[in-house]
Motif scaffolding. Sequence first.
Motif, PDB file in Angstrom:
ATOM      1  N   ASP A   1       0.860  -1.183   0.000  1.00 16.48           N
ATOM      2  CA  ASP A   1       0.000   0.000   0.000  1.00 16.48           C
ATOM      3  C   ASP A   1       0.901   1.238   0.000  1.00 16.48           C
ATOM      4  N   PRO A   2       1.190   1.802  -1.190  1.00 12.93           N
ATOM      5  CA  PRO A   2       2.093   2.945  -1.257  1.00 12.93           C
ATOM      6  C   PRO A   2       1.583   4.208  -0.569  1.00 12.93           C
ATOM      7  N   SER A   3       0.305   4.221  -0.173  1.00 14.00           N
ATOM      8  CA  SER A   3      -0.201   5.398   0.540  1.00 14.00           C
ATOM      9  C   SER A   3       0.313   5.435   1.980  1.00 14.00           C
ATOM     10  N   ARG A   4       0.824   4.298   2.472  1.00 16.13           N
ATOM     11  CA  ARG A   4       1.392   4.257   3.824  1.00 16.13           C
ATOM     12  C   ARG A   4       2.887   4.498   3.730  1.00 16.13           C
ATOM     13  N   SER A   5       3.393   5.308   4.674  1.00 13.55           N
ATOM     14  CA  SER A   5       4.808   5.676   4.609  1.00 13.55           C
ATOM     15  C   SER A   5       5.582   5.120   5.802  1.00 13.55           C
ATOM     16  N   LEU A   6       6.886   5.156   5.682  1.00 19.42           N
ATOM     17  CA  LEU A   6       7.780   4.757   6.751  1.00 19.42           C
ATOM     18  C   LEU A   6       7.637   5.726   7.917  1.00 19.42           C
TER      19      LEU A   6
ATOM     20  N   GLN B   1      -0.930   6.242  12.288  1.00 19.68           N
ATOM     21  CA  GLN B   1       0.233   5.902  11.464  1.00 19.68           C
ATOM     22  C   GLN B   1       0.307   4.412  11.121  1.00 19.68           C
ATOM     23  N   THR B   2      -0.352   3.558  11.924  1.00 16.76           N
ATOM     24  CA  THR B   2      -0.271   2.107  11.703  1.00 16.76           C
ATOM     25  C   THR B   2      -1.565   1.515  11.174  1.00 16.76           C
ATOM     26  N   ASN B   3      -2.464   2.376  10.713  1.00 18.85           N
ATOM     27  CA  ASN B   3      -3.762   1.905  10.237  1.00 18.85           C
ATOM     28  C   ASN B   3      -4.526   1.174  11.344  1.00 18.85           C
ATOM     29  N   GLY B   4      -4.311   1.608  12.588  1.00 18.67           N
ATOM     30  CA  GLY B   4      -5.018   1.037  13.726  1.00 18.67           C
ATOM     31  C   GLY B   4      -4.463  -0.272  14.249  1.00 18.67           C
TER      32      GLY B   4
ATOM     33  N   PRO C   1      -4.836  -3.911  19.303  1.00 17.50           N
ATOM     34  CA  PRO C   1      -4.782  -2.836  18.324  1.00 17.50           C
ATOM     35  C   PRO C   1      -4.690  -1.467  19.004  1.00 17.50           C
ATOM     36  N   ALA C   2      -4.552  -0.453  18.162  1.00 18.34           N
ATOM     37  CA  ALA C   2      -4.456   0.932  18.632  1.00 18.34           C
ATOM     38  C   ALA C   2      -5.800   1.411  19.175  1.00 18.34           C
ATOM     39  N   GLY C   3      -5.797   2.571  19.765  1.00 21.64           N
ATOM     40  CA  GLY C   3      -7.007   3.204  20.284  1.00 21.64           C
ATOM     41  C   GLY C   3      -6.743   3.898  21.599  1.00 21.64           C
ATOM     42  N   GLN C   4      -5.922   3.281  22.439  1.00 23.33           N
ATOM     43  CA  GLN C   4      -5.610   3.876  23.729  1.00 23.33           C
ATOM     44  C   GLN C   4      -4.879   5.206  23.559  1.00 23.33           C
ATOM     45  N   ASP C   5      -4.153   5.354  22.456  1.00 21.45           N
ATOM     46  CA  ASP C   5      -3.475   6.621  22.186  1.00 21.45           C
ATOM     47  C   ASP C   5      -4.489   7.760  22.080  1.00 21.45           C
ATOM     48  N   GLU C   6      -5.620   7.506  21.429  1.00 25.49           N
ATOM     49  CA  GLU C   6      -6.664   8.526  21.318  1.00 25.49           C
ATOM     50  C   GLU C   6      -7.264   8.839  22.691  1.00 25.49           C
TER      51      GLU C   6
END
Length: 169
Positions: A6-11, A39-42, A118-123
Amino acid sequence: MIPDDDPSRSLTVANPDDPGTTYISLVGDMYAMLVTGEQTNGRYWLIDMRVPDGGGPPPHRHDFEEMFTILEGEIEFTFRGEKHTVRAGSTINIPANAPHNFRNASGAPARMLCMCTPAGQDEYFMRIGDVVTGKDAPPPQLSQLSQDELAERRRRAAELASTYRSEFL
């Protein structure tokens, strides 16, 4: 078969000393948001936690995995009621749904990396913590807040916890 790139995601390169890093003061600790769920797509998120002596959250649980790597000092983890002292160089994983908390009872500052998947706690942390200017910024003086303001902060944290798949015990 794995999907195409997925080139829309970057380093992502994260450094807690980068001037663009967001710092959150929460429960007396200082958290540098290194890699966010956005940044990690969740998939996960990563923070650098600076925990002063006596710091750490109250007992809680959540339905996602949480892993800590102790970089400096030591942290006392209470996992399902049993205490474990974890020292620099060690990694500990807290399984989803397990009651736990941590506390720095060492008499010296500690530092650790925390990754949740997965992510979410950051929010959640962004919504209940205080954004500060950097890792050495003084935390907000909560002792100067009125009892009503402190109660409102606790109410907001408890109310939002379920939105972020967490509960305080």
